[in-house]
Design a protein around this motif. Structure first.
Motif, short mmCIF file in Angstrom:
data_model
loop_
_atom_site.label_atom_id
_atom_site.label_comp_id
_atom_site.label_asym_id
_atom_site.label_seq_id
_atom_site.Cartn_x
_atom_site.Cartn_y
_atom_site.Cartn_z
N ALA A 23 0.80 -1.23 0.00
CA ALA A 23 0.00 0.00 0.00
C ALA A 23 0.83 1.27 0.00
O ALA A 23 0.32 2.34 -0.36
N ASP A 24 2.10 1.19 0.37
CA ASP A 24 2.96 2.38 0.29
C ASP A 24 2.89 2.99 -1.11
O ASP A 24 2.81 4.22 -1.26
N PHE A 25 2.93 2.14 -2.15
CA PHE A 25 3.01 2.69 -3.50
C PHE A 25 1.67 3.25 -3.98
O PHE A 25 1.62 3.93 -5.02
N CYS A 26 0.60 3.00 -3.24
CA CYS A 26 -0.69 3.58 -3.60
C CYS A 26 -0.74 5.08 -3.31
O CYS A 26 -1.67 5.77 -3.73
N HIS A 27 0.27 5.57 -2.61
CA HIS A 27 0.39 7.00 -2.31
C HIS A 27 1.46 7.58 -3.21
O HIS A 27 2.64 7.25 -3.07
N ALA A 28 1.06 8.45 -4.12
CA ALA A 28 2.00 9.01 -5.09
C ALA A 28 3.16 9.73 -4.41
O ALA A 28 4.27 9.77 -4.93
N SER A 29 2.90 10.26 -3.22
CA SER A 29 3.96 10.97 -2.50
C SER A 29 5.10 10.04 -2.11
O SER A 29 6.24 10.50 -1.95
N ALA B 106 -4.98 -2.00 -12.09
CA ALA B 106 -4.80 -0.65 -11.57
C ALA B 106 -3.45 -0.48 -10.90
O ALA B 106 -2.76 0.54 -11.09
N ASP B 107 -3.05 -1.48 -10.11
CA ASP B 107 -1.79 -1.35 -9.38
C ASP B 107 -0.59 -1.39 -10.31
O ASP B 107 0.37 -0.62 -10.13
N SER B 108 -0.61 -2.26 -11.30
CA SER B 108 0.53 -2.32 -12.23
C SER B 108 0.60 -1.05 -13.08
O SER B 108 1.70 -0.57 -13.39
N LEU C 204 1.36 -7.85 -2.14
CA LEU C 204 0.35 -8.88 -2.35
C LEU C 204 -0.75 -8.24 -3.17
O LEU C 204 -1.49 -7.38 -2.66
N ILE C 205 -0.85 -8.61 -4.42
CA ILE C 205 -1.84 -8.04 -5.33
C ILE C 205 -2.67 -9.18 -5.93
O ILE C 205 -2.12 -10.15 -6.45
N THR C 206 -3.98 -9.05 -5.83
CA THR C 206 -4.89 -10.05 -6.39
C THR C 206 -5.22 -9.69 -7.84
O THR C 206 -4.89 -8.60 -8.33
N GLU C 207 -5.89 -10.62 -8.51
CA GLU C 207 -6.26 -10.38 -9.90
C GLU C 207 -7.11 -9.13 -10.05
O GLU C 207 -6.95 -8.35 -10.99
#
Length: 252
Positions: free
Chosen positions: A146-152, A178-180, A170-173
């Protein structure tokens, strides 16, 4: 520009069985050494599995003797490994999601996940991050999921001169597209190589998407695992050019 080889370890974790997971990590580290990898990044909570209900009883001090076999191996084969584990910084401190840097020179560094996913607060406290890694003339900044979900977070890595941004996740299908895309966007926006090490199988009741990946500084996909399962996703720099490779890791 010097040569450099980094890799994502797409590994499968056995729920709560740290000893079995250490053995699997050892196989990955040996396989990485055979490929000339200098830095190997494992998924979030790779040594315990993403097991929130077990985190408090499994949490260790970063310098716990439990990890000495891994530390000895990284020094022996010359691979710096970033492994995931629930940690406590003191006996009475809260449990953090740790990314422990077991360096090839025998040193130890600690990164703790700064931004929690909703629901993680029942088992973990937010961490304080950690200093980037220095690899010769290169700087590598760490992230945990989740760190990378914050652009900062990625922007802060770029501001301190990181040319590599490496996330254990840990990323699900359902979240993969969106995450990639977010990680690929950071590569392009900040001119950084971006590495994503995802779990290779189900963990903590979640079905991982696998497909660990590395993007070049222009956002180009260098390499990605085709699905789930144990694999090394590798990026090699020679003469200022990066190329990618995927190598299956056999489970003994």
């Amino acid at each position: 520009m010097t040569t450099l080889t980094v890799a994502a370890a797409q590994s499968i974790s056995t729920a709560g069985d740290v000893h079995a997971n250490i053995a699997r990590h050892q196989r990955f580290i040996m396989a990485a050494a055979e490929q000339g990898v200098q830095v190997l990044v494992f998924p979030e909570l790779s040594l315990s599995g993403y097991e929130r209900g077990l985190a408090a009883q499994l949490a260790i001090a970063p310098d716990a003797a439990l990890l000495q076999p891994l530390r000895d191996l990284t020094r022996e084969v010359g691979v710096t490994a970033v492994v995931g584990m629930p940690i406590r910084l003191s006996d009475d401190s809260p449990v953090l999601i740790g990314a422990l840097v077991l360096a090839a020179d025998g040193s130890l560094a600690v990164y703790s996940k700064q931004h929690l996913h909703p629901g993680e607060e029942v088992a973990f406290a937010p961490g304080a991050g950690g200093a980037p890694l220095t690899l010769g003339d290169d700087t590598l900044a760490l992230a945990v999921c989740a760190d990378f979900c914050h652009a900062s977070h990625a922007a802060a890595a770029a501001e301190v001169g990181a040319g590599i941004y490496a996330a254990g996740v840990l990323i699900t299908e359902g979240g993969y597209a969106a995450d990639s895309a977010l990680l690929q966007g950071y590569a392009r926006e900040h001119g950084m190589l971006v590495l994503m090490a995802n779990h290779g199988g189900a963990t903590g009741g979640w079905e991982s998407a696998g497909r660990s990946a590395i993007w070049a500084a222009d956002g180009r996909l260098l390499a990605a695992a085709p699905g789930v399962g144990d694999a090394l996703v590798i990026a090699r720099r020679q003469a200022a050019h990066w190329r990618g490779d995927v190598v299956p890791v056999k489970h003994v």
